[in-house]
Design a protein around this motif. Structure first.
Motif, PDB file in Angstrom:
ATOM      1  N   GLU A   1       0.835  -1.204   0.000  1.00 49.00           N
ATOM      2  CA  GLU A   1       0.000   0.000   0.000  1.00 49.00           C
ATOM      3  C   GLU A   1       0.871   1.255   0.000  1.00 49.00           C
ATOM      4  N   ASP A   2       1.936   1.260   0.806  1.00 46.10           N
ATOM      5  CA  ASP A   2       2.872   2.392   0.815  1.00 46.10           C
ATOM      6  C   ASP A   2       3.465   2.599  -0.572  1.00 46.10           C
ATOM      7  N   ILE A   3       3.856   1.508  -1.200  1.00 50.74           N
ATOM      8  CA  ILE A   3       4.470   1.600  -2.524  1.00 50.74           C
ATOM      9  C   ILE A   3       3.481   2.162  -3.534  1.00 50.74           C
ATOM     10  N   GLY A   4       2.223   1.692  -3.471  1.00 51.09           N
ATOM     11  CA  GLY A   4       1.205   2.194  -4.387  1.00 51.09           C
ATOM     12  C   GLY A   4       1.009   3.690  -4.266  1.00 51.09           C
ATOM     13  N   LEU A   5       1.171   4.225  -3.059  1.00 50.42           N
ATOM     14  CA  LEU A   5       0.985   5.656  -2.842  1.00 50.42           C
ATOM     15  C   LEU A   5       2.094   6.497  -3.462  1.00 50.42           C
ATOM     16  N   MET A   6       3.175   5.870  -3.874  1.00 48.09           N
ATOM     17  CA  MET A   6       4.254   6.618  -4.527  1.00 48.09           C
ATOM     18  C   MET A   6       3.906   6.965  -5.972  1.00 48.09           C
ATOM     19  N   PHE A   7       2.913   6.281  -6.552  1.00 49.53           N
ATOM     20  CA  PHE A   7       2.531   6.541  -7.946  1.00 49.53           C
ATOM     21  C   PHE A   7       1.543   7.705  -7.981  1.00 49.53           C
ATOM     22  N   THR A   8       2.064   8.895  -7.769  1.00 50.25           N
ATOM     23  CA  THR A   8       1.239  10.096  -7.675  1.00 50.25           C
ATOM     24  C   THR A   8       1.741  11.152  -8.650  1.00 50.25           C
ATOM     25  N   GLN A   9       0.975  12.237  -8.742  1.00 46.86           N
ATOM     26  CA  GLN A   9       1.404  13.357  -9.578  1.00 46.86           C
ATOM     27  C   GLN A   9       2.688  13.990  -9.061  1.00 46.86           C
ATOM     28  N   ILE A  10       2.962  13.875  -7.767  1.00 43.44           N
ATOM     29  CA  ILE A  10       4.238  14.379  -7.259  1.00 43.44           C
ATOM     30  C   ILE A  10       5.380  13.688  -7.995  1.00 43.44           C
ATOM     31  N   THR A  11       5.328  12.370  -8.056  1.00 41.18           N
ATOM     32  CA  THR A  11       6.391  11.597  -8.693  1.00 41.18           C
ATOM     33  C   THR A  11       6.535  11.964 -10.162  1.00 41.18           C
ATOM     34  N   TYR A  12       5.425  12.053 -10.850  1.00 39.39           N
ATOM     35  CA  TYR A  12       5.478  12.269 -12.298  1.00 39.39           C
ATOM     36  C   TYR A  12       5.639  13.755 -12.643  1.00 39.39           C
ATOM     37  N   SER A  13       4.674  14.563 -12.256  1.00 42.52           N
ATOM     38  CA  SER A  13       4.634  15.945 -12.733  1.00 42.52           C
ATOM     39  C   SER A  13       5.676  16.827 -12.064  1.00 42.52           C
ATOM     40  N   LYS A  14       5.766  16.767 -10.726  1.00 46.35           N
ATOM     41  CA  LYS A  14       6.811  17.538 -10.072  1.00 46.35           C
ATOM     42  C   LYS A  14       8.178  17.042 -10.516  1.00 46.35           C
ATOM     43  N   GLY A  15       8.310  15.726 -10.640  1.00 41.22           N
ATOM     44  CA  GLY A  15       9.580  15.177 -11.093  1.00 41.22           C
ATOM     45  C   GLY A  15      10.004  15.735 -12.434  1.00 41.22           C
ATOM     46  N   VAL A  16       9.072  15.876 -13.370  1.00 40.94           N
ATOM     47  CA  VAL A  16       9.378  16.441 -14.689  1.00 40.94           C
ATOM     48  C   VAL A  16       9.882  17.875 -14.559  1.00 40.94           C
ATOM     49  N   LEU A  17       9.199  18.685 -13.771  1.00 40.51           N
ATOM     50  CA  LEU A  17       9.571  20.096 -13.657  1.00 40.51           C
ATOM     51  C   LEU A  17      10.892  20.278 -12.930  1.00 40.51           C
ATOM     52  N   VAL A  18      11.171  19.440 -11.949  1.00 41.67           N
ATOM     53  CA  VAL A  18      12.457  19.512 -11.257  1.00 41.67           C
ATOM     54  C   VAL A  18      13.590  19.091 -12.195  1.00 41.67           C
ATOM     55  N   LEU A  19      13.365  18.063 -13.004  1.00 39.21           N
ATOM     56  CA  LEU A  19      14.386  17.668 -13.982  1.00 39.21           C
ATOM     57  C   LEU A  19      14.581  18.742 -15.047  1.00 39.21           C
ATOM     58  N   HIS A  20      13.500  19.380 -15.441  1.00 41.43           N
ATOM     59  CA  HIS A  20      13.606  20.484 -16.400  1.00 41.43           C
ATOM     60  C   HIS A  20      14.469  21.598 -15.828  1.00 41.43           C
ATOM     61  N   MET A  21      14.274  21.914 -14.562  1.00 37.79           N
ATOM     62  CA  MET A  21      15.093  22.924 -13.895  1.00 37.79           C
ATOM     63  C   MET A  21      16.551  22.483 -13.844  1.00 37.79           C
ATOM     64  N   LEU A  22      16.790  21.222 -13.486  1.00 38.33           N
ATOM     65  CA  LEU A  22      18.145  20.686 -13.412  1.00 38.33           C
ATOM     66  C   LEU A  22      18.846  20.776 -14.761  1.00 38.33           C
ATOM     67  N   SER A  23      18.160  20.363 -15.819  1.00 44.63           N
ATOM     68  CA  SER A  23      18.742  20.426 -17.156  1.00 44.63           C
ATOM     69  C   SER A  23      19.050  21.859 -17.549  1.00 44.63           C
ATOM     70  N   ASN A  24      18.188  22.792 -17.151  1.00 47.01           N
ATOM     71  CA  ASN A  24      18.410  24.195 -17.503  1.00 47.01           C
ATOM     72  C   ASN A  24      19.634  24.782 -16.826  1.00 47.01           C
ATOM     73  N   PHE A  25      19.800  24.540 -15.515  1.00 47.08           N
ATOM     74  CA  PHE A  25      20.947  25.199 -14.882  1.00 47.08           C
ATOM     75  C   PHE A  25      22.259  24.459 -15.114  1.00 47.08           C
ATOM     76  N   LEU A  26      22.187  23.164 -15.476  1.00 45.82           N
ATOM     77  CA  LEU A  26      23.412  22.461 -15.862  1.00 45.82           C
ATOM     78  C   LEU A  26      23.786  22.716 -17.314  1.00 45.82           C
ATOM     79  N   THR A  27      22.832  23.058 -18.121  1.00 45.24           N
ATOM     80  CA  THR A  27      22.827  23.088 -19.585  1.00 45.24           C
ATOM     81  C   THR A  27      22.551  21.681 -20.093  1.00 45.24           C
ATOM     82  N   GLU A  28      21.892  21.607 -21.222  1.00 43.13           N
ATOM     83  CA  GLU A  28      21.505  20.303 -21.767  1.00 43.13           C
ATOM     84  C   GLU A  28      22.718  19.442 -22.064  1.00 43.13           C
TER      85      GLU A  28
END
Length: 982
Positions: A471-498
């Motif tokens: 049940e704990d594991i199932g709760l990890m499949f949320t918009q936090i994991t997917y959507s926030k994860g995308v935006l944080v990676l986008h930020m990371l790629s931007n300040f590191l450069t592609e």
């Protein structure tokens, strides 16, 4: 696994009788309406359950009689496996029966071996097994033998520990470190219809009813199909054989090597054997048995790419686009990571019933069939976009998840966020005409930034010890994991450069191929790439910067005071009075990369390391300052009042001097800051005044998304009329712009994003009463009614036009729509889905009541569409009370269809109650919560509690804003000024 969500491009996915007992996991729950009848029906229910258990041969749980201690828990009482054994490879043979047995059940039988190495001395074997009837041999549930000269200890006792889902094997002596052993088991299980584990799905081909068997093992359901060490880091090689009827196709992760006809217990069957897999995790193992056909391509050397589906769909060539786009996407990903695709085949299977998630099983990706279909003549443009992104997401999992896998589920974002982000990066390169990076910055902020501004949000990465149970594991499949994860990676790629970002990813993927990782491994390789690049200068290590973004919830609002040059940050919460209940998730200031411009000229990046700092370059009394340029960072921005005035003035004078993504962020930040009482609501509304001149999708989408709340709160109040007048004034120029560029609506805009904008403008213009729009949609719909075989409505406008026309029409229009809905109930286009949502747009209450009644009739509606259809009804101001009454009175039946703890039910509650803004609704919600609480439905109770809190917030917001909002719309609806100044 791709999490399908609601957005301009996503929007695809989502009891029989109230007297039946609901079984979820290892617990049996009575339906709510049974609570007072429980003492009457319990004996019968128990007898029925016992009969089913006998038929399937389910083994009793011996948890109660297993050895116990009063101090530390025994190993079998812990949810994580001990580090004593390491699997090497499995041999699995399965025989799914696609017809009922004498007990009326669909079952599968099988046997398997797992070869494992002893890492640490132990006299205990724990291996996951759940919902399987393990057939005993010599009094035990498994047989142990030694390999390579090792002598296997004899088995003392075995039992099933159902709570932690183990087969427990106690030995009479210890296994030796460095020695290898083999464990054999034979078993039987049920092919259920719950879309998890090894399940069955029904479909029709012509007049013939058929069954397909398929698997979905992520995250912890492999143990329901064969005994296994079911943790992602415990990778092994899998040797698979599937027994099936003659003529059927059997598929697994690897290429089939042999198909032979055999006889088992008098049954003439076939057995398909497959090549050994690559080293991989149990959750990626996959099986499909079907009577499907396929199309294929050999365009990539040494890789066979196939797409499997019902014959009628392939004959119509609806899968051609998905198959063909796979080749350039895969080729580009190989070049991007400098790692060749490691398999010799890549199957994609379209299943008639599947969970909301396409699944990246290595070499055998499974989808719900509607996700893959695209018809250039009939499908809307969003289907082409969505097929591209979906296929790219599952392909990206080849590297992020399959080749390199998370060590434990607390870091799920390492799989899912990377697959999501890279799907946009690669798709944007392969299909640049779709503007997909802009679409990403439209979709994901809308999906997550509101949720992540709540006190109950979670970090991207939780402590490992907090994610234990399935049940704990199932709760990890949320918009936090997917959507926030995308935006944080986008930020990371931007300040590191592609360039640096990809260089770090390449070395990371190469070092950890066929292994498992934690975020620290990723940071190490990205830091090495930074150290090798003189162009990238960071104020701290990659790990120090990024751990603050993944290990704590939420995000900051950065406030820039252009009168002093002061920059400051604080945790942004939509409720200014809220208190974070878990402060351990909020310990440090974020290290914030700030891209910015001054009066249209881009400036050097600024890093905000502490709570506040001073940037002299931002100090000005004349020029406008804009931060977070093109949303390169995951945060909101506030300014001093004078700079807000200057930005709004610039939008009114020449909005194109500010990039479209940043125009959208100005609007979205302003409205959310107003919700949080940081700025006034009227200041936020002023950011929409320039929209008369706006032609781009993202700013309009941001405005409409935020104004939706005003519609919800004021649609029944005196505010609505002046709001309609104001919005009609704003949208009319855009409506006429599209009329002109489409030659009076006869052409289709060539620009991908313009198709979305055109659909939005028709929806808004008709909603606010623009007569030209109402005439257009009723004429189109009337023409279609006159000749149902020829639909004159462009595919990308169908849903909006249907909805607007049905809103304007009555029973005749609705009956026609219902007829079309039933005639086109297939997966070849979105006509079915578009009409299903549009039927909820009627303003005739009795038709909405009829519609929700139809939902519970399996002959008229797919049961798993109930929640989504009800949400559509609730989005209609007339339908909201209809939908709410339906949810309350039919909860037993709805919850039976989905399972009482499903995410769909929690989402349904929140969607149906989003307009609630009165004390009466709070009382109704509290009563509903009491009933759900008595039934032990924890997930639904939490959703109702959120709805209560939101309703109370809505009540306060309306009381605080009604007067000023009504005054503002009344004034601005009549004024002609467009420069944003009051």
């Amino acid at each position: 696994m791709l999490f399908l969500s609601e957005s301009p491009t996503h929007g695809l996915e989502r009891g029989i009788f109230a007297s039946q007992v609901l079984v979820k996991g290892n617990m049996a729950r009575p339906a709510i309406s049974m609570m007072l009848m429980l003492s009457i029906i319990l004996p019968q229910a128990c007898a029925a359950l016992a009969a089913m258990t006998t038929a399937l041969g389910v083994i009793e749980d011996k948890s109660a009689v297993s050895p116990q201690t009063e101090t530390a828990p025994q190993p079998w009482e812990r949810y994580r496996l001990p580090d004593t054994l390491s699997p090497v490879h499995y041999n699995i043979t399965l025989w799914p029966r696609l017809t009922k047995n004498e007990h009326g059940l669909y079952v599968f039988t099988g046997h398997s071996t797992v070869d494992f190495e002893c890492v640490k001395e132990t006299d205990l074997i724990l291996i996951h097994s759940s919902k399987l009837n393990l057939i005993k041999s010599s009094g035990h549930h498994a047989t142990l033998t030694g390999l390579g000269g090792a002598v296997a200890p004899t088995i003392k006792t075995t039992w099933l520990q159902e709570t932690t889902e183990y087969l427990v094997i106690q030995l009479n002596s210890k296994l030796e470190p460095g020695k290898s052993y083999q464990l054999y088991s034979s078993f039987q299980g049920e092919l259920t219809e719950d879309l998890n584990g090894f399940y069955r799905s029904h479909y029709s081909e012509g007049t013939e009813s058929k069954v397909v068997a398929a698997s979905h093992l992520q995250p912890t359901d492999a143990r329901e199909v064969f005994p296994c060490f079911d943790e992602p880091a415990l990778k092994a090689v899998f040797h698979v054989a599937i027994i099936h009827d003659h003529g059927a196709s059997a598929l697994s992760n690897s290429m089939e090597t042999d198909v032979v006809n055999i006889t088992i217990d008098g049954h003439d069957v076939s057995q398909t054997t497959f090549k050994p897999t690559k080293l991989m995790s149990t959750y990626l193992v996959a099986f499909v048995v079907c009577d499907y056909s396929h199309i294929k391509t050999h365009e990539i050397p040494d890789v066979l790419i196939r797409l499997w589906a019902k014959r009628e769909l392939l004959v119509g060539r609806y899968g051609d686009y998905a198959l063909n786009i796979t080749v350039p996407l895969l080729t580009r990903l190989e070049a991007m990571f400098d790692i060749t695709f490691p398999l010799d085949k890549y199957d994609q299977v379209a299943l008639p019933d599947y969970s909301a998630y396409p699944m990246e099983n290595w070499g055998l990706v499974t989808y719900r069939e509607v996700v893959l279909w695209y018809d250039p003549k009939l499908s809307p443009h969003k289907d082409r976009e969505w097929v591209t992104i979906t296929v790219a997401h599952e392909l990206a999992h080849t590297w992020f998840g399959n080749l390199v896998t998370l060590k434990w589920w607390n870091d799920l974002w390492l799989n899912e966020a990377f697959a999501s982000y890279m799907s946009y990066v690669v798709s944007n390169q392969v299909k640049p005409d779709m503007n997909l990076m802009d679409m990403m910055l439209l979709i994901y902020p809308k999906e997550i930034m509101g949720q992540d501004a709540q006190t109950d949000s979670l970090p991207l990465s939780c402590p490992e010890e907090e994610v234990k149970t399935p049940e704990d594991i199932g709760l990890m499949f949320t918009q936090i994991t997917y959507s926030k994860g995308v935006l944080v990676l986008h930020m990371l790629s931007n300040f590191l450069t592609e360039t640096v970002f990809l260089q770090g990813l390449r070395t990371y993927l190469k070092q950890f191929s066929f292994s498992s990782v934690t975020p620290a491994n990723l940071w190490h390789h990205l830091q090495n790439a930074v150290d090798g690049s003189p162009e990238v200068k960071l104020p701290a290590s990659v790990g120090d910067i990024m751990n603050r973004w993944i290990l704590q919830m939420g995000y900051p609002v950065v406030t820039i005071d252009t009168t002093t040059g002061t920059i400051s940050q604080r945790h942004f919460l939509l409720d200014p009075n809220a208190v974070v209940q878990r402060p351990s998730f909020y310990k440090y200031e974020w290290i914030v990369p700030i891209t910015w411009m001054k009066s249209g000229i881009e400036q050097n990046k600024v890093w905000l390391i502490h709570k506040s700092d001073v940037c002299e370059a931002m100090k000005t009394d004349r020029e406008w300052v804009l931060a977070n340029l093109n949303m390169s960072g995951y945060f909101r921005v506030n300014y001093d009042l004078e700079n807000w005035h200057r930005l709004i003035t610039q939008l009114g004078a020449n909005h194109e001097e500010i990039p479209a993504v940043s125009r959208a962020r100005i609007i979205d930040d302003a409205f959310n800051l107003a919700r949080a009482k940081v700025i006034s609501t009227t200041l936020a509304l002023r950011t929409t005044k320039y929209l008369r001149r706006e032609r781009e999708l993202l700013p309009w989408e941001a405005a409409l998304d935020n104004l939706e709340y005003f519609f919800h709160m004021f649609q029944r109040s005196a505010v609505y009329s002046p709001m309609q007048v104001y919005l009609k004034k704003q949208v009319q120029p855009l409506f006429r712009h599209f009329k002109n560029i489409t030659s009076n609506w006869t052409d289709i805009p060539s620009k991908h994003t313009d198709k979305y904008t055109q659909a939005n403008v028709i929806s808004l213009a008709c909603e606010v009463g623009l007569e030209e729009c109402r005439q257009l949609v009723t004429a189109w719909y009337g023409e279609w009614m006159s000749n149902p075989d020829i639909n004159p409505i462009p595919p990308h406008l169908k849903q909006k036009v249907y909805c607007a026309a049905l809103s304007e029409g009555g029973r005749r229009e609705w009956d026609f729509g219902w007829q079309e809905f039933n005639l086109r109930a297939d997966a070849t286009e979105h006509a079915h889905s578009d009409m299903r949502s549009s039927l909820a747009c009627t303003r005739v209450p009795r038709l909405l009541h009829r519609y929700v009644r139809y939902m519970m009739d399996p002959n008229k509606n797919q049961m798993l569409d109930i929640a989504e259809t009800t949400s559509y009804v609730a989005s209609n101001v007339v339908g909201e009370p209809v939908a709410w009454n339906f949810v309350v009175t039919k909860w037993d039946d709805i919850s039976y269809s989905y399972g009482p703890e499903s995410n769909e039910l929690a989402d349904l509650i929140l969607k149906v109650t989003k307009r609630f803004s009165s004390k009466e609704k709070v009382d109704e919600l509290q009563s509903f919560r009491k009933v759900l609480s008595q039934a032990g439905l924890d997930s639904a109770v939490r959703a109702v509690e959120k709805a209560i809190q939101r309703t109370e917030d809505n009540i306060r917001w309306v009381a605080e804003n009604l007067e000023q909002v009504q005054e503002w719309f009344s004034r601005e609806g009549t004024l002609r000024g467009e420069n944003g100044l009051e």
